[in-house]
Design an enzyme around this catalytic site. Structure first.
Site, short mmCIF file in Angstrom:
data_model
loop_
_atom_site.label_atom_id
_atom_site.label_comp_id
_atom_site.label_asym_id
_atom_site.label_seq_id
_atom_site.Cartn_x
_atom_site.Cartn_y
_atom_site.Cartn_z
N ASN A 103 1.91 -25.28 82.85
CA ASN A 103 1.02 -25.00 83.88
C ASN A 103 0.41 -26.37 84.53
O ASN A 103 0.20 -27.31 83.66
CB ASN A 103 -0.45 -24.42 83.43
CG ASN A 103 0.09 -23.43 82.20
OD1 ASN A 103 0.89 -23.59 81.15
ND2 ASN A 103 -0.51 -22.18 82.58
N HIS A 145 2.18 -21.07 90.43
CA HIS A 145 2.25 -22.34 90.34
C HIS A 145 3.35 -22.88 91.42
O HIS A 145 4.18 -23.48 91.15
CB HIS A 145 2.98 -22.81 89.03
CG HIS A 145 2.25 -22.33 87.88
ND1 HIS A 145 2.56 -22.38 86.41
CD2 HIS A 145 0.69 -21.90 87.71
CE1 HIS A 145 1.57 -21.69 85.83
NE2 HIS A 145 0.54 -21.49 86.36
N GLU A 164 3.32 -18.64 78.33
CA GLU A 164 1.62 -18.59 77.98
C GLU A 164 1.39 -17.26 77.32
O GLU A 164 1.88 -16.40 77.96
CB GLU A 164 0.98 -18.80 79.30
CG GLU A 164 -0.62 -18.42 79.34
CD GLU A 164 -0.81 -18.29 80.82
OE1 GLU A 164 -0.44 -19.37 81.64
OE2 GLU A 164 -1.79 -17.62 81.20
#
Ligand code: FDA
Length: 510
Positions: A485, A447, A364
């Site tokens: 994600n 996460h 990301e």
């Protein structure tokens, strides 16, 4: 103290809990939901506004006297408060989580990314992938209000210079870049920039909550469930453990005040119990109930297949990239070096290196909105987790231990080093030692996934093996990693489970 009997009790109000609540109430079932954090909307938003990144107040942080962000630890408080961002620290990993009605949706970056089809198959070999692509992912995208930034806005606004520079540098280094969808409304963001509405993403709000613009769960799933009139949510209700009874389950709850003190103890009896306290929360509830509630029939896989989604944070110091020209950038301001003084907090682009079998990762391109030019590029890298860790319970402290060692994460640092080296070779720059010791943060986990995995601790629809009327529909079901994600996947899996549970487990009641 109190003795209530509830037909359907949901613990946790994040993605899993919100999906369960909506689908149950739409099927005409009454639902009570318990959430350990605050209902941030109650009493006209009494505990808001949420804090920004630069000047956080104590509503930013769950029961600590200073902020716990992965970087920029700048604020101390006199008083602890049941704030919105929690960090749970274990030996080699610090796990972040949202607290409050809406769970992780309150604090996350809103990236709604669909995983690679092949990897989804690998992670969930028993699921019908085509059905997920046809039904459950589109359903999750629709209900979560997912939208995409337009090319024009992305290219024009100074607030995404960091992303354009990130993409351009990555392509120069030979990587593939992609634009990713989000639940933050880009129409709202454009109005922020035009000065027509209060600023949120453009005013450094994200991990301590967004006051506007983000379609978090209290604006989507939970709002819809509440409009049925069949859902009631109790905030500051922290479940300790539960136990089987003749009529279902007895759930032991600590009611907290905003300083985290237990002000009341309740026992709530229910028939059907839906565990949705997030990967660590749900696994902890199950392990604590095994020990304290003598629930000995769980599958031996309970606590296994835990992972950090291969998270590693890293950055590049760009000082010696000053004179690099960013491709396709035309205006004067874009010729200026660095990632930009103005930065939206909402990430919209990534680097897709998944097909490279030797260094398989997704990165990301993250903002670092410090309010000044810091010449630093930030990335959250997501990897596979071929060797998952595990979670065990320590009765002495009534808490879990996350067993997570170098063997579980060393490949993530290797991939991150490969990435940074290639980026620096093509663009200049050095690893950013300022952000983390050595430049890499493999212990930062946004996460958490797994611990009570689909098809192992539960059947293929989230029914906990060994017990009746006990369900899991949150991130605990996903074994260790999903390659992007995760909340879109968590939502889709929850939708799929609830579809079957409502069809099959409620027939007798109708
Ligand atoms: P989730 O954690 O959302 O919900 C669990 C809820 O249960 C919480 O509200 C918690 O307070 C409550 N709870 C826990 N224990 C309890 C107990 N004992 N009693 C009562 N209540 C209890 N993902 C993504 O896809 N895109 C992104 O951009 C980001 N960005 C991001 C940034 C940051 C800073 C974080 C911390 C996380 C992300 N994530 C993300 C991750 C994402 O938010 C996460 O995967 C989901 O919120 C997990 O959903 P769950 O439903 O599993 O749990």
């Amino acid at each position: 103290k109190t003795n209530e009997y509830i037909e359907n009790l949901v613990i946790g109000s994040g993605y899993g809990g919100a999906v369960a609540a909506l689908r149950l109430t739409q099927a005409g079932k009454k639902v009570v939901m318990l959430e350990m954090g605050l209902d941030w909307e109650k009493e006209g938003g009494k505990y808001k506004p949420f804090s920004n990144l630069i000047t956080p107040k104590n509503n930013s942080t769950w029961l600590r006297k200073s902020t716990q962000a992965p970087m920029m630890n700048i604020s101390r408080f006199n008083k602890k408060f049941t704030g919105v961002l929690d960090r749970m620290d274990f030996e080699n990993v610090k796990v972040y989580a949202g607290r409050g009605v809406g769970g992780g949706s309150l604090v996350n970056g809103g990236m709604a990314v669909q995983p690679k089809k092949q990897y989804f198959k690998e992670i969930f070999p028993d699921l019908d992938v085509e059905e997920f692509w046809k039904t459950y992912f589109p359903l999750a995208q629709k209900e979560l209000d997912v939208n995409q930034i337009s090319d024009k806005y992305y290219n024009d606004t100074p607030y995404y210079k960091f992303a354009r520079v990130g993409e351009s540098e990555a392509r120069k280094a030979g990587f593939k870049t992609i634009r990713v969808p989000n639940v933050y409304s880009f129409d709202y963001m454009k109005k922020e920039e035009a000065g027509k509405v209060p600023k949120s993403a453009l005013a450094k709000e994200v991990i301590y909550g967004n006051n506007h613009g983000k379609q978090s769960l209290e604006k989507t799933y939970l709002k819809k469930a509440l409009t049925t009139g069949l859902l009631s949510i109790h905030d500051l209700h922290q479940v300790d453990y539960f136990q089987q009874t003749e009529k279902g389950y007895a759930v032991y709850v600590n009611v907290l005040n905003t300083e985290g003190e237990v002000v009341e103890k309740k026992t709530i009896n229910c028939k059907k119990l839906f565990l949705n306290a997030g990967s660590l929360g749900t696994t902890k509830l199950l392990l604590a109930s095994k020990f304290k509630g003598k629930m000995n029939n769980f599958d031996p896989s309970l606590g296994e297949y835990w992972g950090n989604n291969g998270n590693v944070m890293t950055g590049r110091n760009m000082v010696n990239t000053l004179f690099n020209r960013v491709e396709n950038e035309a205006t004067d301001s874009n010729f200026r070096p660095g990632t930009g003084v103005k930065q939206s907090t909402i990430p919209v682009s990534g680097i897709d290196n998944w097909e490279d079998e030797k260094h398989s990762f997704f990165a990301e391109i993250s903002p670092l909105p410090m309010g000044m030019e810091v010449y630093t590029a930030l990335y959250l890298i997501i990897n596979k987790v071929p060797t998952p860790g595990s979670i065990s319970y320590n009765p002495k402290i009534n808490d879990i231990i996350v067993n997570w060692e170098k063997k579980n994460y060393k490949h993530t640092v290797k991939n991150a080093k490969y990435f940074i080296k290639k980026m620096n070779k093509a663009n200049g720059g050095t690893p950013s030692g300022l952000l983390w010791k050595g430049g890499y943060g493999p212990d930062i986990c946004y996460h958490p996934l797994g611990g009570a995995v689909l098809g192992k601790t539960t059947d293929l629809y989230g029914r906990v093996k060994g017990y009746e009327n006990l369900y899991i529909t949150d991130g605990a079901l996903v074994p260790a990693s999903i390659g992007v994600n995760p909340f879109l996947t968590i939502t889709a899996v929850a939708e799929y489970c609830m579809d079957e549970i409502i069809k099959s487990d409620y027939q007798q009641c109708n």
